[in-house]
Write a protein that holds these residues in place. Structure first.
Motif, PDB file in Angstrom:
ATOM      1  N   GLY A 151      31.896  19.142  40.103  1.00  8.29           N
ATOM      2  CA  GLY A 151      31.928  19.921  38.865  1.00  8.29           C
ATOM      3  C   GLY A 151      33.116  19.539  38.009  1.00  8.29           C
ATOM      4  O   GLY A 151      33.092  18.540  37.323  1.00  8.29           O
ATOM      5  N   GLY A 152      34.170  20.334  38.069  1.00  7.18           N
ATOM      6  CA  GLY A 152      35.349  20.042  37.277  1.00  7.18           C
ATOM      7  C   GLY A 152      35.455  20.947  36.073  1.00  7.18           C
ATOM      8  O   GLY A 152      34.817  22.006  36.007  1.00  7.18           O
ATOM      9  N   SER A 153      36.262  20.489  35.117  1.00  5.68           N
ATOM     10  CA  SER A 153      36.694  21.374  34.033  1.00  5.68           C
ATOM     11  C   SER A 153      35.791  21.355  32.810  1.00  5.68           C
ATOM     12  O   SER A 153      36.028  22.101  31.876  1.00  5.68           O
ATOM     13  N   GLY A 247      29.633  26.415  19.822  1.00  4.27           N
ATOM     14  CA  GLY A 247      29.489  25.940  21.208  1.00  4.27           C
ATOM     15  C   GLY A 247      30.316  24.718  21.525  1.00  4.27           C
ATOM     16  O   GLY A 247      29.942  23.922  22.378  1.00  4.27           O
ATOM     17  N   ALA A 248      31.463  24.548  20.851  1.00  4.38           N
ATOM     18  CA  ALA A 248      32.258  23.324  21.025  1.00  4.38           C
ATOM     19  C   ALA A 248      33.387  23.480  22.035  1.00  4.38           C
ATOM     20  O   ALA A 248      34.261  22.625  22.121  1.00  4.38           O
ATOM     21  N   VAL A 249      33.363  24.563  22.818  1.00  2.95           N
ATOM     22  CA  VAL A 249      34.429  24.739  23.811  1.00  2.95           C
ATOM     23  C   VAL A 249      34.190  23.769  24.972  1.00  2.95           C
ATOM     24  O   VAL A 249      33.131  23.786  25.592  1.00  2.95           O
ATOM     25  N   GLU A 250      35.183  22.918  25.213  1.00  6.38           N
ATOM     26  CA  GLU A 250      35.062  21.902  26.251  1.00  6.38           C
ATOM     27  C   GLU A 250      35.534  22.428  27.597  1.00  6.38           C
ATOM     28  O   GLU A 250      35.046  22.000  28.640  1.00  6.38           O
ATOM     29  N   ALA A 251      36.536  23.287  27.586  1.00  9.53           N
ATOM     30  CA  ALA A 251      37.103  23.778  28.844  1.00  9.53           C
ATOM     31  C   ALA A 251      37.722  25.145  28.594  1.00  9.53           C
ATOM     32  O   ALA A 251      38.219  25.426  27.496  1.00  9.53           O
ATOM     33  N   PHE A 252      37.664  25.986  29.626  1.00 13.40           N
ATOM     34  CA  PHE A 252      38.193  27.342  29.516  1.00 13.40           C
ATOM     35  C   PHE A 252      38.681  27.716  30.915  1.00 13.40           C
ATOM     36  O   PHE A 252      37.912  28.158  31.756  1.00 13.40           O
ATOM     37  N   ASP A 355      41.625  28.428  51.362  1.00  8.64           N
ATOM     38  CA  ASP A 355      41.024  28.104  50.070  1.00  8.64           C
ATOM     39  C   ASP A 355      39.511  28.281  50.070  1.00  8.64           C
ATOM     40  O   ASP A 355      38.829  28.045  51.065  1.00  8.64           O
ATOM     41  N   ASN A 356      39.034  28.715  48.963  1.00  9.05           N
ATOM     42  CA  ASN A 356      37.607  28.955  48.746  1.00  9.05           C
ATOM     43  C   ASN A 356      37.229  28.368  47.405  1.00  9.05           C
ATOM     44  O   ASN A 356      38.088  28.082  46.572  1.00  9.05           O
ATOM     45  N   ASP A 357      35.957  28.253  47.199  1.00 11.05           N
ATOM     46  CA  ASP A 357      35.418  27.676  45.956  1.00 11.05           C
ATOM     47  C   ASP A 357      34.167  28.464  45.657  1.00 11.05           C
ATOM     48  O   ASP A 357      33.069  28.073  46.045  1.00 11.05           O
ATOM     49  N   ILE A 358      34.335  29.606  45.016  1.00  9.28           N
ATOM     50  CA  ILE A 358      33.177  30.479  44.815  1.00  9.28           C
ATOM     51  C   ILE A 358      32.772  30.514  43.343  1.00  9.28           C
ATOM     52  O   ILE A 358      33.516  30.075  42.463  1.00  9.28           O
ATOM     53  N   CYS A 359      31.599  31.017  43.112  1.00  9.81           N
ATOM     54  CA  CYS A 359      31.122  31.193  41.745  1.00  9.81           C
ATOM     55  C   CYS A 359      30.563  32.602  41.619  1.00  9.81           C
ATOM     56  O   CYS A 359      29.928  33.102  42.554  1.00  9.81           O
ATOM     57  N   VAL A 360      30.813  33.258  40.513  1.00  8.20           N
ATOM     58  CA  VAL A 360      30.159  34.531  40.205  1.00  8.20           C
ATOM     59  C   VAL A 360      29.684  34.462  38.751  1.00  8.20           C
ATOM     60  O   VAL A 360      30.190  33.659  37.957  1.00  8.20           O
ATOM     61  N   PRO A 361      28.681  35.298  38.400  1.00  5.63           N
ATOM     62  CA  PRO A 361      28.314  35.343  36.986  1.00  5.63           C
ATOM     63  C   PRO A 361      29.561  35.640  36.145  1.00  5.63           C
ATOM     64  O   PRO A 361      30.413  36.448  36.548  1.00  5.63           O
ATOM     65  N   VAL A 362      29.669  34.952  35.010  1.00  5.36           N
ATOM     66  CA  VAL A 362      30.896  34.998  34.204  1.00  5.36           C
ATOM     67  C   VAL A 362      31.340  36.424  33.906  1.00  5.36           C
ATOM     68  O   VAL A 362      32.533  36.722  33.885  1.00  5.36           O
ATOM     69  N   ALA A 389      40.890  29.233  38.143  1.00  9.51           N
ATOM     70  CA  ALA A 389      39.438  29.258  37.930  1.00  9.51           C
ATOM     71  C   ALA A 389      39.010  28.422  36.733  1.00  9.51           C
ATOM     72  O   ALA A 389      39.709  28.349  35.728  1.00  9.51           O
ATOM     73  N   HIS A 390      37.821  27.791  36.897  1.00 14.55           N
ATOM     74  CA  HIS A 390      37.078  27.285  35.740  1.00 14.55           C
ATOM     75  C   HIS A 390      36.352  28.499  35.169  1.00 14.55           C
ATOM     76  O   HIS A 390      35.169  28.730  35.421  1.00 14.55           O
ATOM     77  N   LEU A 391      37.083  29.297  34.413  1.00 13.65           N
ATOM     78  CA  LEU A 391      36.587  30.629  34.049  1.00 13.65           C
ATOM     79  C   LEU A 391      35.301  30.562  33.222  1.00 13.65           C
ATOM     80  O   LEU A 391      34.418  31.410  33.354  1.00 13.65           O
ATOM     81  N   GLY A 392      35.194  29.540  32.396  1.00 11.45           N
ATOM     82  CA  GLY A 392      34.041  29.428  31.509  1.00 11.45           C
ATOM     83  C   GLY A 392      32.716  29.300  32.231  1.00 11.45           C
ATOM     84  O   GLY A 392      31.670  29.635  31.687  1.00 11.45           O
ATOM     85  N   ASP A 393      32.735  28.802  33.467  1.00 10.00           N
ATOM     86  CA  ASP A 393      31.476  28.717  34.202  1.00 10.00           C
ATOM     87  C   ASP A 393      31.465  29.595  35.454  1.00 10.00           C
ATOM     88  O   ASP A 393      30.603  29.440  36.312  1.00 10.00           O
ATOM     89  N   GLY A 394      32.439  30.498  35.572  1.00 10.70           N
ATOM     90  CA  GLY A 394      32.420  31.475  36.668  1.00 10.70           C
ATOM     91  C   GLY A 394      32.867  30.935  38.013  1.00 10.70           C
ATOM     92  O   GLY A 394      32.615  31.556  39.049  1.00 10.70           O
ATOM     93  N   ASN A 395      33.525  29.789  38.001  1.00  7.76           N
ATOM     94  CA  ASN A 395      33.921  29.132  39.254  1.00  7.76           C
ATOM     95  C   ASN A 395      35.401  29.377  39.541  1.00  7.76           C
ATOM     96  O   ASN A 395      36.257  28.920  38.802  1.00  7.76           O
ATOM     97  N   LEU A 396      35.675  30.113  40.614  1.00  5.73           N
ATOM     98  CA  LEU A 396      37.052  30.464  40.953  1.00  5.73           C
ATOM     99  C   LEU A 396      37.462  29.833  42.280  1.00  5.73           C
ATOM    100  O   LEU A 396      36.719  29.880  43.254  1.00  5.73           O
TER     101      LEU A 396
END
Lengths: 476, 476
Positions: A151-153, A247-252, A355-362, A389-396
């Motif tokens: 994934g990534g940013s 919709g031009a946000v590249e990373a959050f 360490d964990n790599d989880i995702c939740v709905p934003v 977190a990659h907050l924009g896609d719900g990945n913490l």
């Protein structure tokens, strides 16, 4: 399946790839541990084929002999997906060619061992990007990125590795080569083997080459650090920015205050993002694709940056954000990203990091964080949670520094993180994959009918169970 | 597998779904032919379950009895994917609920029988779009769109159905329900069963529900008809528009002069796109997402439309395009789209239409067209080729009106189209799928190792071979 003596196998492997490309013992050291250096193993051998045909021959040999194979490229994974005790490791590092970049078609044709940052350079030469960016890009290879659907940013704007790939070539566990090197954006000719192999973590075959989608390089970036009072308010900020910019946000990206503290302790020469310390620090980046958003005005101001400043200024006046700094130069932009990209290193500054790599709905990130902070503190009151977190896609990425020395407590915290994510409709594995280390979570949380279907597919494609065995699927 | 008498099966089906929802004979007529009315069959029965559990029970019954099942939703497919002689047809039409639209999360949760245009309305109520648009949207259902990975006119910007789906629920051929109803943008927890079931044309299971991605509705559209001297010049036009708008082209559709002639013959009250007749007519649409591109100026001009006019004006002055008309109202926009959307109807105005659905790399469309026109004319000098195309993604629908009455010639033309596409690195099936009618092409052109892997997967998930048997995979 015949019974082949290990020495015979080494000789046969050398016949295929050449003696110089079969490593054992000390020569295999760099493939005998993972990136974290927490996991160690002794492979039977590391073979380094130069062509897809050689990969195929190696796999056929292993399949006949019933010897496990573990594919490896950059070896930067975080879930012990390349643990290879007694196995033949097939390293793709010699298959590193960027065969072709076709800018007008916006594609790159690459081999599995191509290092991510080299693909970035090759695309950049044509004012294009391959928008898969994460900390390990200087050593991670595209084969591993595809196999783990990394994934990534920038997933927010461009999707995961799966969405950046048009076609693949792979060697199946029986040695057959499947050629699915399509350049097409529409191709409905049978089952989607491409996406089945992507993310299968090398358990269904070895990806040897790929057709990658390139995107136009944004003509300008506007990058800012923003402090907000809560993650819910961060979501309001994200939605507002998406609306304003189309919709031009590249990373959050989210970095908590406690992470910033640790970062500044590790890098004493670095600057804090704001004069005041804030609990919730957001790195936001907007990319301008259209010329009129990127063309500097008479005063040198780039419209996309001026626009971001304006929107953030309004939000500040409304009390919706606590502070904001817009990068005024590429150096300042790099400084902002350096903080975020140090997260894996910072997390490992103390031992026993959980360490964990989880995702939740934003829209459930705040409640997730509240719950898991409370729960972790119940289990280990001294634990320090570094929830980047990659907050924009719900990945913490929950990276907890435990005070407790009890491995059972560590395990309980890890499970509590997964449980909290699953309770909110999330996933126990967002972008790192399952490998070995998340098999218990797979067993606990994945839909049983889905696991059963996965096992049937594994058995169908790998009847002798030689391809990265024991990974991903829980033991029956 | 037991031997169950057909009458017993009907009784057992009625026990599951209720007598009112088992149709046979005349009651089953609407499911006994496909949309083109060229293909007819007699199903054993049509059952119309109301819940996923009922679907599961029906499938378990059929799996025990060894009776073939053919899933059907809107029945608007073009490749005989629902041919169901002697089979139980499972119609999803009663499972049509749009369970939930969550605008802040930009998702819709729908059942497989939800009609596409109803999903469009539900999204539209929140200023969002579900960007899967094609002519049959008033009767096509999402289950079929997912099962065929349907494409349409907006793939260029939003991707195919696969890219618009975050999660699915499905009933496997053994009756097991797999719940993969993820709302997440990152979820790497095992093999990608979602994408395997999407596009499998009901041969690996029945998709019963889905989590769909919604997108912000463009705040304004700018739509134009443009005449260009060649398809290569059309590509220059597309690339120029993408650059100028930052990738905001929503659709880029090609209609040849010969198609416009046929359209105007069929709809005498309709207007021609230009004063002069042109061979290459392009429908282009740009969508403005950011407020400042959509806010009308003091003179009422919408910036996105003014910008499109300006770019087209420059191109006209440079001699790069022959003519252009920008829609000045929504009515004019609808008029432009009406031409394009009549293509399936127009193609079937004459008997024996030879239709194909191929894809080639975008930059090879002109050479494809030159080659296939020449080849078709060799085979049948009187053939009229109506090559309507989603030009922006390389997907061309060759619909030839043969002069020859010889079915062998028709078959030869069809094969020649596929061959020409494959020679250029294309696909014999872009967006319609394989079904029954493209199985010969699948046999001729698909990578044999890939077919072998597909067969192994089919056998693993459907050991009794009951799920839409005989479709997609070439006979062994």
């Amino acid at each position: 399946m015949t019974d082949t003596h290990p020495d015979d196998i080494l000789n046969l492997l050398a016949d295929i790839v050449g003696t110089a490309h079969v490593a054992t013992g000390a020569e295999a050291a760099r493939w005998s541990e993972d990136w974290t250096r927490q996991a160690h193993w002794t492979p039977l051998a590391v073979v380094r084929p130069a062509t897809t045909e050689e990969v195929s021959e190696v796999v056929r040999l292993a399949n006949r002999a019933g010897t496990p194979i573990v594919p490896v490229s950059g070896n930067t994974g975080l879930v012990e997906g390349t643990r290879a005790q007694g196995s033949i490791m097939v390293s793709l590092d010699r298959m590193s060619a960027i065969r072709e970049v076709r800018p007008e078609a916006r594609i790159a044709i690459v081999e599995a061992g191509a290092i991510l940052s080299r693909i970035h350079e090759a695309a950049g030469a044509h004012d294009l990007i391959f928008p898969l960016f994460f900390g390990a890009r200087g050593s991670a290879m595209i084969g591993g990125a595809l196999s783990t659907n990394a994934g990534g940013s920038n997933v927010l704007r461009y999707g995961s590795t799966r969405h950046l790939c048009l076609g693949i070539e792979a060697v199946l566990p029986t040695g057959e080569i499947v050629n699915l090197m399509s350049e097409l954006h529409k191709d409905n000719s049978g089952y989607d083997l491409r996406d089945l192999l992507i993310g299968a973590e090398g358990t269904l075959g070895i990806i040897t080459a790929a057709v990658l989608k390139l995107h136009p390089k944004p003509r300008a970036y506007a990058t800012a650090m923003v402090a907000v009072p809560s993650l819910d308010r961060a979501l309001v900020l994200l939605n507002r920015l998406q609306q304003e910019t189309g919709g031009a946000v590249e990373a959050f990206e989210f970095m908590p205050g406690v992470f910033m503290d640790a970062y500044l302790e590790r890098f004493p020469e670095a600057r804090a993002p704001f004069d005041d310390r804030h609990d919730i620090n957001i790195l936001v980046e907007v990319g301008a694709l259209a010329p009129r958003d990127a063309q500097p005005g008479p005063d040198g101001t780039v419209p996309v940056a001026a626009h971001l400043e304006e929107v953030l200024g309004q939000l500040f006046e409304d009390g919706a954000i606590l502070d904001a700094v817009v990068a005024q130069s590429d150096t300042q932009r790099q400084e902002m990203w350096a903080r975020r990209e140090a997260s894996a290193e910072v997390a490992r500054l103390r031992p026993n990091v959980i360490d964990n790599d989880i995702c939740v709905p934003v829209d459930k990130m705040q409640v997730f964080l509240d719950r898991i902070t409370a729960r972790a503190s119940d289990l280990d009151p001294g634990l320090i949670p570094l929830c980047v977190a990659h907050l924009g896609d719900g990945n913490l990425h929950f990276a907890g520094w435990p005070e407790s020395q009890d491995p059972e407590i560590h395990k309980a915290v890890k499970q509590a993180v997964d449980d909290a994510a699953m309770d909110l409709g999330g996933s126990f594995s967002a972008e790192h994959g399952v490998g070995l280390s998340k098999k218990p979570a797979m067993q606990r949380h994945k839909n049983p009918a889905a696991i059963q279907a996965m096992r049937a597919i594994k058995q169908a494609l790998d009847p002798n169970g030689i391809m990265n065995p024991g990974k991903v699927l829980p033991d029956a």
